[in-house]
Design an enzyme around this catalytic site. Sequence first.
Site, PDB file in Angstrom:
ATOM      1  CG  HIS A  15     -43.639  62.463 129.836  1.00 49.82           C
ATOM      2  ND1 HIS A  15     -43.514  62.447 128.413  1.00 49.82           N
ATOM      3  CD2 HIS A  15     -43.260  61.469 130.176  1.00 49.82           C
ATOM      4  CE1 HIS A  15     -42.540  61.650 128.144  1.00 49.82           C
ATOM      5  NE2 HIS A  15     -42.412  61.069 129.136  1.00 49.82           N
ATOM      6  CB  CYS A  50     -44.527  55.984 127.567  1.00 51.59           C
ATOM      7  SG  CYS A  50     -43.129  55.738 127.181  1.00 51.59           S
ATOM      8  CG  HIS A 109     -42.858  57.486 132.613  1.00 51.92           C
ATOM      9  ND1 HIS A 109     -44.005  57.799 132.003  1.00 51.92           N
ATOM     10  CD2 HIS A 109     -41.774  58.129 131.778  1.00 51.92           C
ATOM     11  CE1 HIS A 109     -43.427  58.069 130.641  1.00 51.92           C
ATOM     12  NE2 HIS A 109     -42.402  58.214 130.577  1.00 51.92           N
ATOM     13  CG  HIS A 161     -38.096  60.966 130.708  1.00 51.91           C
ATOM     14  ND1 HIS A 161     -37.632  60.102 130.222  1.00 51.91           N
ATOM     15  CD2 HIS A 161     -39.409  60.946 130.280  1.00 51.91           C
ATOM     16  CE1 HIS A 161     -38.457  59.048 129.862  1.00 51.91           C
ATOM     17  NE2 HIS A 161     -39.610  59.815 129.701  1.00 51.91           N
ATOM     18  CG  ASP A 217     -36.432  71.923 136.971  1.00 51.43           C
ATOM     19  OD1 ASP A 217     -36.245  70.691 136.708  1.00 51.43           O
ATOM     20  OD2 ASP A 217     -35.927  72.407 138.182  1.00 51.43           O
ATOM     21  CG  HIS A 218     -38.430  69.694 140.237  1.00 54.81           C
ATOM     22  ND1 HIS A 218     -37.173  69.874 139.516  1.00 54.81           N
ATOM     23  CD2 HIS A 218     -38.041  68.764 141.164  1.00 54.81           C
ATOM     24  CE1 HIS A 218     -36.035  69.118 140.123  1.00 54.81           C
ATOM     25  NE2 HIS A 218     -36.684  68.339 141.118  1.00 54.81           N
ATOM     26  CD  GLU A 266     -38.855  61.184 126.464  1.00 55.51           C
ATOM     27  OE1 GLU A 266     -39.573  62.033 126.353  1.00 55.51           O
ATOM     28  OE2 GLU A 266     -38.929  60.257 125.819  1.00 55.51           O
TER      29      GLU A 266
HETATM   30 NI    NI Z   1     -41.587  59.058 129.074  1.00 55.03          NI
END
Ligand code: NI
Length: 138
Positions: A17, A36, A42, A44, A82-83, A128
Amino acid sequence: MTHKIAVYRRARFNAAHRLYCKDWSFEKNEEVFGKCNNPHFHGHNYSLEVKLIGEIDPVTGFLIDLNELREIIREEVEERFDHKNLNLDCEEFADLNPTVENITVVIYNILRKRLDRDKYEISVRLYETENNYAEYPI
Ligand code: NI
């Protein structure tokens, strides 16, 4: 005598995100969101905890069949996120900043539709990072 109980199910998904407000300048976004706001995104490793509260079924001894709950979470959350790049791939975040707070509310709303309101209260906790997480509703 009632047998109200809470049952929990965990799941994990990995997603990318970027946190930013599209109406702000890059500098303003850097100031508020820092790293961010990286335009290259990036990732998580999210960890989800779903809590169900209700009555134990006197025949089965279950609140819910946990295989059924696992499948609902797999279909509705893991397959969806996911992914994925939450900003680019997921319509839920087309106009919503994918913060841990907002992702938690989105997941709650999705799961709420799949779980019988007459039988289950639910709440969702989303980690997160190991130390940062949100819970909804409270
Ligand atoms: Ni983040």
